[in-house]
Design a protein around this motif. Structure first.
Motif, PDB file in Angstrom:
ATOM      1  N   GLU A  43     -46.125 -40.616  22.806  1.00 43.68           N
ATOM      2  CA  GLU A  43     -47.276 -40.971  23.673  1.00 43.68           C
ATOM      3  C   GLU A  43     -46.778 -42.114  24.686  1.00 43.68           C
ATOM      4  O   GLU A  43     -47.272 -42.132  25.758  1.00 43.68           O
ATOM      5  N   GLU A  44     -45.813 -42.931  24.079  1.00 42.43           N
ATOM      6  CA  GLU A  44     -45.234 -43.953  25.125  1.00 42.43           C
ATOM      7  C   GLU A  44     -43.865 -43.350  25.543  1.00 42.43           C
ATOM      8  O   GLU A  44     -43.316 -44.278  26.431  1.00 42.43           O
ATOM      9  N   ASP A  45     -43.511 -42.144  25.195  1.00 38.81           N
ATOM     10  CA  ASP A  45     -42.311 -41.575  25.948  1.00 38.81           C
ATOM     11  C   ASP A  45     -41.004 -42.480  25.771  1.00 38.81           C
ATOM     12  O   ASP A  45     -39.900 -42.420  26.515  1.00 38.81           O
ATOM     13  N   LEU A  46     -40.914 -43.205  24.584  1.00 35.94           N
ATOM     14  CA  LEU A  46     -39.513 -43.819  24.384  1.00 35.94           C
ATOM     15  C   LEU A  46     -38.456 -42.757  23.903  1.00 35.94           C
ATOM     16  O   LEU A  46     -39.073 -42.013  23.335  1.00 35.94           O
ATOM     17  N   SER A  47     -37.265 -43.069  24.360  1.00 32.77           N
ATOM     18  CA  SER A  47     -36.210 -42.243  23.433  1.00 32.77           C
ATOM     19  C   SER A  47     -35.848 -42.583  22.279  1.00 32.77           C
ATOM     20  O   SER A  47     -36.484 -43.514  21.706  1.00 32.77           O
ATOM     21  N   LEU A  48     -35.076 -41.459  21.541  1.00 33.38           N
ATOM     22  CA  LEU A  48     -35.022 -41.942  20.271  1.00 33.38           C
ATOM     23  C   LEU A  48     -34.122 -43.092  19.916  1.00 33.38           C
ATOM     24  O   LEU A  48     -34.407 -44.082  19.069  1.00 33.38           O
ATOM     25  N   ALA A  49     -33.076 -43.517  21.017  1.00 32.72           N
ATOM     26  CA  ALA A  49     -32.336 -44.633  20.872  1.00 32.72           C
ATOM     27  C   ALA A  49     -33.152 -45.863  21.075  1.00 32.72           C
ATOM     28  O   ALA A  49     -32.970 -46.736  20.397  1.00 32.72           O
ATOM     29  N   GLU A  50     -34.071 -45.709  21.978  1.00 29.62           N
ATOM     30  CA  GLU A  50     -34.993 -46.908  22.282  1.00 29.62           C
ATOM     31  C   GLU A  50     -35.764 -47.331  21.029  1.00 29.62           C
ATOM     32  O   GLU A  50     -35.654 -48.399  20.870  1.00 29.62           O
ATOM     33  N   ILE A  51     -36.396 -46.343  20.304  1.00 29.21           N
ATOM     34  CA  ILE A  51     -36.955 -46.387  19.082  1.00 29.21           C
ATOM     35  C   ILE A  51     -36.178 -47.009  18.319  1.00 29.21           C
ATOM     36  O   ILE A  51     -36.529 -47.902  17.283  1.00 29.21           O
ATOM     37  N   ALA A  52     -34.904 -46.467  17.878  1.00 21.17           N
ATOM     38  CA  ALA A  52     -33.998 -46.998  16.714  1.00 21.17           C
ATOM     39  C   ALA A  52     -33.889 -48.354  17.106  1.00 21.17           C
ATOM     40  O   ALA A  52     -33.589 -49.006  16.173  1.00 21.17           O
ATOM     41  N   SER A  53     -33.274 -48.849  18.287  1.00 24.86           N
ATOM     42  CA  SER A  53     -33.120 -50.104  18.722  1.00 24.86           C
ATOM     43  C   SER A  53     -34.143 -51.079  18.373  1.00 24.86           C
ATOM     44  O   SER A  53     -34.085 -52.035  17.621  1.00 24.86           O
ATOM     45  N   ALA A  54     -35.370 -50.823  18.691  1.00 22.01           N
ATOM     46  CA  ALA A  54     -36.824 -51.610  18.541  1.00 22.01           C
ATOM     47  C   ALA A  54     -36.990 -51.448  17.080  1.00 22.01           C
ATOM     48  O   ALA A  54     -37.321 -52.802  16.467  1.00 22.01           O
ATOM     49  N   MET A  55     -36.645 -50.433  16.371  1.00 25.23           N
ATOM     50  CA  MET A  55     -37.104 -50.630  14.859  1.00 25.23           C
ATOM     51  C   MET A  55     -35.803 -51.080  13.801  1.00 25.23           C
ATOM     52  O   MET A  55     -35.876 -50.883  12.773  1.00 25.23           O
ATOM     53  N   ASP A  56     -34.717 -51.420  14.459  1.00 23.68           N
ATOM     54  CA  ASP A  56     -33.453 -51.817  14.120  1.00 23.68           C
ATOM     55  C   ASP A  56     -33.269 -50.819  12.662  1.00 23.68           C
ATOM     56  O   ASP A  56     -33.007 -50.953  11.527  1.00 23.68           O
ATOM     57  N   THR A  57     -33.244 -49.449  13.177  1.00 21.33           N
ATOM     58  CA  THR A  57     -32.516 -48.455  12.567  1.00 21.33           C
ATOM     59  C   THR A  57     -31.747 -47.181  13.206  1.00 21.33           C
ATOM     60  O   THR A  57     -31.359 -47.652  14.513  1.00 21.33           O
ATOM     61  N   SER A  58     -31.205 -46.290  12.717  1.00 20.36           N
ATOM     62  CA  SER A  58     -30.338 -45.414  13.440  1.00 20.36           C
ATOM     63  C   SER A  58     -31.192 -44.275  14.253  1.00 20.36           C
ATOM     64  O   SER A  58     -32.354 -43.826  13.802  1.00 20.36           O
ATOM     65  N   ARG A  59     -30.582 -43.710  15.286  1.00 27.05           N
ATOM     66  CA  ARG A  59     -31.376 -42.628  16.008  1.00 27.05           C
ATOM     67  C   ARG A  59     -31.456 -41.671  15.155  1.00 27.05           C
ATOM     68  O   ARG A  59     -32.490 -40.849  15.183  1.00 27.05           O
ATOM     69  N   GLN A  60     -30.653 -41.081  14.177  1.00 23.51           N
ATOM     70  CA  GLN A  60     -30.697 -40.085  13.293  1.00 23.51           C
ATOM     71  C   GLN A  60     -32.011 -40.238  12.398  1.00 23.51           C
ATOM     72  O   GLN A  60     -32.610 -39.487  12.129  1.00 23.51           O
ATOM     73  N   ALA A  61     -32.159 -41.693  12.041  1.00 19.57           N
ATOM     74  CA  ALA A  61     -33.219 -41.683  10.988  1.00 19.57           C
ATOM     75  C   ALA A  61     -34.569 -41.638  11.583  1.00 19.57           C
ATOM     76  O   ALA A  61     -35.673 -41.062  11.121  1.00 19.57           O
ATOM     77  N   VAL A  62     -34.646 -41.737  12.962  1.00 15.18           N
ATOM     78  CA  VAL A  62     -35.857 -41.883  13.815  1.00 15.18           C
ATOM     79  C   VAL A  62     -36.100 -40.209  14.249  1.00 15.18           C
ATOM     80  O   VAL A  62     -37.330 -39.796  13.825  1.00 15.18           O
ATOM     81  N   HIS A  63     -34.862 -39.484  14.195  1.00 23.55           N
ATOM     82  CA  HIS A  63     -35.126 -38.157  14.602  1.00 23.55           C
ATOM     83  C   HIS A  63     -35.608 -37.541  13.248  1.00 23.55           C
ATOM     84  O   HIS A  63     -36.540 -36.370  13.351  1.00 23.55           O
ATOM     85  N   SER A  64     -34.744 -37.688  11.969  1.00 24.48           N
ATOM     86  CA  SER A  64     -35.322 -37.331  10.925  1.00 24.48           C
ATOM     87  C   SER A  64     -37.048 -37.304  10.570  1.00 24.48           C
ATOM     88  O   SER A  64     -37.700 -36.556  10.045  1.00 24.48           O
TER      89      SER A  64
END
Length: 129
Positions: A43-64
């Motif tokens: 809905e907010e159209d953030l990338s996986l990398a942006e979400i990972a950075s904001a949530m202090d986790t890995s891009r892979q964890a967000v993707h999973s």
């Protein structure tokens, strides 16, 4: 956009529309974290990398997690069929609305159609609607 190419999640606009629609029905069954990630990505159209950075986790964890959410939403729909039932009922309402408009002109066939649709809808209410 990124939703149609590189991250391996929603690959078509149709899939994106469907997964977002399922989220509307089944979001309460997800965890807060799953809902938050879904909202940020879809809905907010953030990338996986942006979400990972904001949530202090890995891009892979967000993707999973997003893959898991898609799988859960599909599974809930397969088991409960709320979105499918809603789509059917929306079609019934459109049909009923047309029949009621025809009734205003005295169409006897429209009266029978309206009564048939009302009967279907009444029966459906016994299924939780």
């Amino acid at each position: 956009g990124k939703r149609l190419t590189g991250d391996g999640l929603s690959t078509t606009l149709g899939h994106l529309a469907e997964i977002t629609r399922l989220f509307d029905f089944y979001a309460p069954l997800l965890t807060d974290k799953q809902r938050d990630l879904f909202t940020l990505y879809y809905e907010e159209d953030l990338s996986l990398a942006e979400i990972a950075s904001a949530m202090d986790t890995s891009r892979q964890a967000v993707h999973s997690t997003l893959r898991r959410v898609e799988s859960l939403l599909t599974d809930y729909e397969n088991r409960l069929a709320l979105a499918k039932k809603d789509e059917q009922y929306q079609a019934y309402y459109v049909h009923l609305e047309g029949a009621i408009k025809d009734l205003a002109g005295g169409d006897a066939k429209a009266f029978q159609v309206a009564m048939d649709v009302l009967s279907i809808l009444k029966g459906g209410q016994n299924d939780g609607f």
